[in-house]
Motif scaffolding. Structure first.
Motif, PDB file in Angstrom:
ATOM      1  N   ARG A  50       0.833  -1.202   0.000  1.00 12.35           N
ATOM      2  CA  ARG A  50       0.000   0.000   0.000  1.00 12.35           C
ATOM      3  C   ARG A  50       0.866   1.249   0.000  1.00 12.35           C
ATOM      4  NH1 ARG A  50      -3.339   1.756   5.145  1.00 12.35           N
ATOM      5  NH2 ARG A  50      -3.444  -0.506   5.428  1.00 12.35           N
ATOM      6  N   VAL A  51       1.982   1.189   0.701  1.00 11.38           N
ATOM      7  CA  VAL A  51       2.911   2.326   0.713  1.00 11.38           C
ATOM      8  C   VAL A  51       3.384   2.622  -0.707  1.00 11.38           C
ATOM      9  CG1 VAL A  51       5.178   3.120   1.477  1.00 11.38           C
ATOM     10  CG2 VAL A  51       3.676   1.934   3.083  1.00 11.38           C
ATOM     11  N   ILE A  52       3.764   1.572  -1.427  1.00  7.60           N
ATOM     12  CA  ILE A  52       4.265   1.767  -2.794  1.00  7.60           C
ATOM     13  C   ILE A  52       3.164   2.305  -3.698  1.00  7.60           C
ATOM     14  CG2 ILE A  52       4.999   0.499  -4.857  1.00  7.60           C
ATOM     15  CD1 ILE A  52       6.853  -1.117  -3.124  1.00  7.60           C
ATOM     16  N   ARG A  53       1.965   1.765  -3.572  1.00  7.48           N
ATOM     17  CA  ARG A  53       0.857   2.275  -4.397  1.00  7.48           C
ATOM     18  C   ARG A  53       0.556   3.731  -4.076  1.00  7.48           C
ATOM     19  NH1 ARG A  53      -0.952  -2.831  -2.912  1.00  7.48           N
ATOM     20  NH2 ARG A  53      -2.396  -2.014  -1.348  1.00  7.48           N
ATOM     21  N   THR A  54       0.614   4.079  -2.796  1.00  4.66           N
ATOM     22  CA  THR A  54       0.391   5.475  -2.388  1.00  4.66           C
ATOM     23  C   THR A  54       1.486   6.376  -2.956  1.00  4.66           C
ATOM     24  OG1 THR A  54      -0.656   4.747  -0.331  1.00  4.66           O
ATOM     25  CG2 THR A  54       0.150   7.008  -0.397  1.00  4.66           C
ATOM     26  N   LEU A  55       2.714   5.911  -2.900  1.00  4.92           N
ATOM     27  CA  LEU A  55       3.846   6.676  -3.435  1.00  4.92           C
ATOM     28  C   LEU A  55       3.698   6.881  -4.934  1.00  4.92           C
ATOM     29  CD1 LEU A  55       6.799   7.814  -3.263  1.00  4.92           C
ATOM     30  CD2 LEU A  55       7.569   5.468  -3.651  1.00  4.92           C
ATOM     31  N   GLN A  56       3.398   5.807  -5.652  1.00  3.01           N
ATOM     32  CA  GLN A  56       3.294   5.919  -7.109  1.00  3.01           C
ATOM     33  C   GLN A  56       2.145   6.835  -7.522  1.00  3.01           C
ATOM     34  OE1 GLN A  56       3.137   1.659  -7.926  1.00  3.01           O
ATOM     35  NE2 GLN A  56       5.234   1.683  -8.692  1.00  3.01           N
ATOM     36  N   ALA A  57       1.037   6.772  -6.796  1.00  2.00           N
ATOM     37  CA  ALA A  57      -0.096   7.652  -7.103  1.00  2.00           C
ATOM     38  C   ALA A  57       0.271   9.099  -6.821  1.00  2.00           C
ATOM     39  CB  ALA A  57      -1.310   7.240  -6.277  1.00  2.00           C
ATOM     40  N   PHE A  58       0.978   9.344  -5.722  1.00  2.00           N
ATOM     41  CA  PHE A  58       1.387  10.700  -5.364  1.00  2.00           C
ATOM     42  C   PHE A  58       2.323  11.276  -6.423  1.00  2.00           C
ATOM     43  CE2 PHE A  58       4.379  13.481  -2.875  1.00  2.00           C
ATOM     44  CZ  PHE A  58       3.468  14.497  -2.597  1.00  2.00           C
ATOM     45  N   ILE A  59       3.286  10.479  -6.864  1.00  2.00           N
ATOM     46  CA  ILE A  59       4.240  10.948  -7.870  1.00  2.00           C
ATOM     47  C   ILE A  59       3.543  11.161  -9.210  1.00  2.00           C
ATOM     48  CG2 ILE A  59       6.216  10.243  -9.274  1.00  2.00           C
ATOM     49  CD1 ILE A  59       7.403   8.972  -6.771  1.00  2.00           C
ATOM     50  N   SER A  60       2.742  10.202  -9.604  1.00  2.00           N
ATOM     51  CA  SER A  60       2.109  10.278 -10.919  1.00  2.00           C
ATOM     52  C   SER A  60       1.025  11.350 -10.988  1.00  2.00           C
ATOM     53  CB  SER A  60       1.513   8.914 -11.272  1.00  2.00           C
ATOM     54  OG  SER A  60       0.782   8.991 -12.472  1.00  2.00           O
ATOM     55  N   ARG A  61       0.121  11.333 -10.016  1.00  2.00           N
ATOM     56  CA  ARG A  61      -1.047  12.228 -10.078  1.00  2.00           C
ATOM     57  C   ARG A  61      -0.741  13.623  -9.548  1.00  2.00           C
ATOM     58  NH1 ARG A  61      -4.374   9.553  -6.699  1.00  2.00           N
ATOM     59  NH2 ARG A  61      -3.615  10.821  -4.956  1.00  2.00           N
ATOM     60  N   ASP A  62      -0.124  13.683  -8.359  1.00  2.00           N
ATOM     61  CA  ASP A  62       0.041  14.974  -7.693  1.00  2.00           C
ATOM     62  C   ASP A  62       1.309  15.716  -8.104  1.00  2.00           C
ATOM     63  OD1 ASP A  62      -2.302  14.474  -6.299  1.00  2.00           O
ATOM     64  OD2 ASP A  62      -1.259  13.493  -4.656  1.00  2.00           O
ATOM     65  N   LEU A  63       2.347  14.965  -8.445  1.00  2.00           N
ATOM     66  CA  LEU A  63       3.609  15.620  -8.807  1.00  2.00           C
ATOM     67  C   LEU A  63       3.768  15.742 -10.314  1.00  2.00           C
ATOM     68  CD1 LEU A  63       6.108  14.089  -6.192  1.00  2.00           C
ATOM     69  CD2 LEU A  63       4.772  16.198  -6.051  1.00  2.00           C
ATOM     70  N   SER A  64       4.018  14.625 -10.993  1.00  2.00           N
ATOM     71  CA  SER A  64       4.346  14.689 -12.425  1.00  2.00           C
ATOM     72  C   SER A  64       3.237  15.310 -13.256  1.00  2.00           C
ATOM     73  CB  SER A  64       4.650  13.276 -12.946  1.00  2.00           C
ATOM     74  OG  SER A  64       5.791  12.759 -12.299  1.00  2.00           O
TER      75      SER A  64
END
Length: 1010
Positions: free
Chosen positions: A778-792
């Protein structure tokens, strides 16, 4: 030459300024700059691409603040391996555990290490288990807790003994010689496993591990044994146990593997009735000649038969075979199945309840003149067979219970090698019961006319987990723990234990319920001796608190080898004999049995956990330990302390191939973690490094079977490289920024920057929750969503202009950098438990800390409640709703080429948008930045004279403030028209009034920097 070029640029800029045409495009096309340009990112994280030398845009490329960092976007091969090992040394991986144990902390987190078996090389199962534990330990340490984690090894037992001795003839070796070879083998396996665990980055003090062959550990184990003996829980008895002929020792349930493809010879045999049951004689006439029909998959047990059991409340029938007239007794509900099996009709002659069978006597089918009774029993079932069960008390657990109840003899006809004894008779003596012995019994039944049918039966059968050979049940004088008296306490204790996944609780309880006793004695040399002495003549056991305490003291000082090394006078001194009220030492001999290794490891809580009444926060092991270490630890702790040794249990699955197959050397599908990390001889086996292995563990759903192979590993590597790309972008844009001196107070930041801090805070809370639940996936999924959706996709695309083109010291740029530094710090700490090598590498490049400081000594993600401001979320998300409507009106087009008019009726949403843009029209407001448009106009109504090519669209946004106290849904309209402005050759935004000339913002900045 350099100075003349600078002067020429100044002259051109001055002419453009005099003509009120900022950055005029009349620059000579042949002008070429040779300034060293900053290193830019090649990633898609928003790098500004260079233009051709001599173009108008190329004149200003060195005035743009492009990202600069030496952090590599990708590391492969030997460079990757060298870097990881360098990080481990530079960042003090080896000393980290000791450092955190010495620091002051308000709370402790104790993860008690289930000892891996010291009988081979490290495998992916070890990697799954150790890395899963290390992820949690590193997380707890980062958030300020003092971690208690002492790695251990299970060092005794038959697998080690067998591997150590190989094909050597053990009959010529003394127990001490066997033990020495086994110890050396175990020590070699421990060294190899420990080196692998360290290479994977597992945090521990590797010089302070526990070993079950250590004297101090053995003494603590004997203390647990003594306390259980004092409470009457340990006893010696002669009863059936699982016996491995291939290992020549008794086994516990946890040491069995069940082979679902085992083939047995199943038989239907008749026991002629010789004495009619009293309750039937007076009711039914003419039934004197019927036979009782039984079914068994173990024909070799027939000679040991002492009874035939029935179910008291079931219906039974005497049936007559249509083909030969034979009368047979069987359960009524089994008659149709038997008729189909025999290929003939079965005609019912008489029917009665099982209880009416009591008192009947049958003739034994292989032993002349022996009669056996018909007895009631609760273990009889109707799922298979005839509903009448052949009962051999020496060779079945349920059979033994019947024998105990009805005082039947328990005669064992099988020796330690699994062969018939002389007592079985000359025809069977020395035959292996599982093979030729069974065949001979079937032959005897056939000759006596008692064999009705034989057939192959494929069924699940217990095997020795070490030798992979079938076991038998035979009685033996062994030491047992009365687990039946502990079951209720253990069940109650489990109710207070959190179990992940919760579905594992049922399996634990079911195994506890099935276990009525635990055989803890083994007939081997490599183990902890059971501290018992036997009287030479009577065979009575001498064991009490005085004898056991004395032996435990000797073990602590000298190790358990002293059981064989020291004379009896030392093992059983006069003062101990006196306290025991026993005779002279010459009357006694020492026992030869050793303790079950599950008792070894099950007592680890007493030897390793620091306080006598302490409980570990977590035990984390594979699902095979449900019947093993989890259970043995629970039973010993409940017996001694009336509580479980753990507060929570984490039960993970096994590592399997990508096809879901169990790994096997014979199938050639074993994934070697050493090859995963360091690469193989074949070029098709690249070196992935330790972090890829750790990512594989973290990303997997560990509560099911965990697949590993090239696809999973390549995916993990690619995901890490994508992450490195983001980290490189962050590091590159923080070049020259010192958060200690240049950070902007959140209250002074742009709203979008403040909003990102708000998202970062939410992200950090989700990550913390994921780690707390042992859910690093879940940590990894949260990280990837944060990077993809909120950052990049959002923040990085919005802030590029401000980052690259605003003045270096401007508030807007510093505001943005402050947030980027917080994001870098948060993301780096987020990944640290999973990817410690990468996290420390990033930290070495990150600004804002002293040289030599390491991430793992600097704490968890830092977030502040100040980052959540009332109205902030609604302002930015309201703007995002308008932005989404704008972008959807120009699908596939560049938003920067359009002017946007936003019309909102006066109200809360309009006021929120005004906070992002105070002036009616702007190209550089926070609202314009969010929209990424050339120009934004904010108004209460759309103008009537819109150009004919205007795109119109409408939408609405619901504002929800104060927990729903303030709710207001507001409609908005947008008008989109292509901009008439030109593209600025420096910032590339459509904000210039003249082609190839700078926009006012860039003109200002370039003029000031010349």
């Amino acid at each position: 030459m350099l100075l003349s070029r600078v002067l020429s640029v100044r002259q051109v800029l001055a002419r453009c300024a005099r003509k009120s045409q900022p950055g005029c495009g009349l620059l000579h096309r042949t002008l070429s700059f040779s300034f060293a340009r900053p290193q830019s990112l090649n990633s898609g994280e928003g790098s500004v691409q260079p233009t051709e030398t001599g173009s108008a845009q190329s004149q200003y490329r060195d005035t743009v603040l492009l990202p600069r960092t030496e952090f590599p976007m990708k590391l492969t091969g030997q460079k990757l391996l060298d870097r990881e090992e360098q990080i481990q040394k530079e960042c003090g991986f080896a000393e980290l555990y000791s450092w955190q144990r010495e620091r002051k902390a308000k709370k402790e987190f104790c993860l008690h290490d289930g000892p891996p078996y010291a009988n081979g090389d490290p495998h992916v199962g070890h990697a799954l288990n150790k890395i899963l534990k290390d992820i949690r330990n590193r997380f707890e340490m980062l958030r300020g807790r003092q971690v208690h984690y002492i790695p251990g090894w299970d060092c005794h037992g038959l697998p080690i003994e067998l591997k150590a001795l190989g094909e050597q003839d053990t009959s010529q070796l003394s127990p001490l010689q066997i033990r020495q070879k086994a110890r050396e083998f175990a020590e070699g396996a421990i060294a190899r496993q420990r080196a692998a665990f360290q290479r994977w980055g597992v945090m521990a003090d590797w010089d302070q591990c526990y070993f079950t062959f250590d004297g101090t550990y053995e003494a603590a184990q004997l203390k647990v044994f003594l306390e259980m003996h004092n409470k009457g829980l340990v006893y010696q008895d002669y009863k059936p146990v699982y016996w491995s002929p291939s290992s020549r020792t008794a086994l516990a349930e946890a040491e069995l593997e069940y082979n679902p493809e085992h083939v047995s010879k199943a038989i239907y045999a008749t026991f002629p009735l010789v004495t009619m049951p009293p309750k039937i004689t007076s009711v039914e006439a003419g039934l004197e000649s019927f036979s009782v029909l039984v079914w068994t998959t173990q024909p070799w047990t027939i000679p040991a038969n002492q009874a035939v059991c029935f179910m008291p409340k079931a219906q039974y029938s005497v049936v007559k075979r249509e083909d030969n007239g034979q009368l047979l007794l069987m359960a009524t509900e089994r008659t149709s199945s038997m008729a189909a099996l025999l290929g003939t009709k079965l005609l019912s002659v008489a029917t009665f309840t099982g209880s009416q069978l009591e008192g009947g006597m049958c003739k034994h089918p292989t032993i002349p003149d022996k009669h056996v009774p018909l007895l009631p029993a609760n273990h009889v079932t109707m799922t298979k067979g005839t509903g009448l069960v052949h009962t051999a008390p020496a060779h079945g657990m349920d059979d033994y219970s019947v024998a105990s109840q009805f005082k039947l003899p328990v005669e064992c006809l099988v020796d330690e090698d699994g062969k018939f004894t002389e007592q079985a008779g000359p025809e069977l003596h020395s035959l292996c019961v599982m093979t030729e012995g069974s065949a001979k019994v079937i032959s005897m039944l056939k000759e006596g006319g008692a064999l009705l049918m034989e057939q192959d039966c494929v069924h699940s059968y217990p095997y020795d987990w070490r030798t992979k050979q079938p076991v038998v049940i035979r009685p033996s004088k062994q030491w047992f723990i009365n687990t039946a008296s502990l079951k209720d306490k253990a069940t109650d204790a489990l109710q207070k234990v959190r179990i992940l996944p919760e579905s594992a609780r049922g399996s634990l309880l079911a195994m506890l319920d099935r276990r009525t006793y635990w055989c803890i004695s083994r007939q081997r040399s490599w183990g902890v001796p059971i501290p018992v002495f036997y009287h030479r003549e009577s065979g009575d056991a001498l064991i009490n608190k005085h004898t056991v305490s004395h032996v435990a003291k000797l073990f602590k000082e000298k190790g358990s080898d002293c059981w064989w090394e020291l004379p009896m006078e030392t093992l059983l001194p006069a003062d101990v004999l006196k306290k025991s009220k026993a005779g002279p030492v010459t009357d006694f001999i020492r026992g030869d049995d050793v303790l079950d290794i599950w008792f070894d490891s099950g007592a680890s809580w007493a030897a390793v956990l620091e306080e006598s009444d302490s409980r570990a926060d977590a035990y984390v092991e594979g699902k095979d330990q449900i019947g093993g270490w989890f259970q043995s630890s629970l039973l010993t702790s409940v017996a001694v302390r009336n509580k479980a040794p753990y507060k929570s249990l984490v039960v993970h699955g096994f590592a399997v191939t990508e096809k879901g197959e169990k790994m096997s050397k014979s199938l050639g599908n074993v994934v070697d973690p050493d090859v995963v990390v360091n690469g193989g001889k074949d070029s098709s086996l690249p070196a992935y490094g330790a972090d890829v292995l750790r990512w594989w563990v973290a990303e997997s759903n560990v509560f099911t079977e965990v697949q590993i192979g090239p696809n999973a590993l390549n995916s993990a590597r690619d995901n890490i490289n994508k992450l490195r790309n983001t980290l490189k972008f962050l590091l590159g844009n923080l070049h020259g920024f010192d958060p200690r001196a240049q950070a902007v107070d959140p209250k002074q930041m742009h709203y979008i920057d403040q909003y990102m801090l708000h998202l970062l805070r939410e992200f950090s809370m989700k990550v913390t929750d994921g780690y707390s639940e042992f859910d690093s996936g879940r940590v990894i999924r949260t990280l990837q969503a944060f990077i993809s959706r909120d950052l990049s996709s959002f923040y990085f695309s919005i802030i590029k202009d401000r980052l690259y083109c605003d003045p270096e010291e401007s508030l807007g740029r510093r505001s943005c950098q402050t947030v980027l530094e917080e994001i870098l710090d948060g993301v780096t700490r987020c990944i640290a438990p999973i990817l410690p090598h990468l996290a420390e590498e990033v930290y070495l490049h990150a600004p804002g800390h002293e040289q030599g400081e390491t991430l793992f000594k600097s704490g968890w993600i830092k977030s502040s409640s100040v980052w959540r401001r009332p109205g902030l979320e609604e302002a930015v998300e309201g703007g995002c709703a308008i932005r989404d409507t704008f972008l959807s009106s120009i699908p596939g087009k560049n938003a920067a080429e359009y002017n946007l008019t936003i019309a909102i009726e006066p109200g809360l949403l309009f006021e929120l948008m005004e906070s992002l843009q105070e002036e009616p029209t702007s190209s550089f407001s926070q609202l314009a930045e969010l929209m990424m448009a050339a120009q934004v106009t904010l108004t209460s109504a759309l103008p009537r004279d819109l150009p004919p090519d205007t795109l119109l669209k409408h939408g609405s946004f619901l504002i929800n403030l104060e927990g729903g106290v303030i709710r207001e849904e507001t409609a908005f309209s947008i008008a989109v028209v292509p901009t008439s402005a030109s593209r600025c050759p420096r910032c590339r935004r459509y904000t210039s009034q003249v082609t190839d000339c700078l926009c006012p913002r860039c003109q200002n900045l370039v003029t000031q920097t010349q």
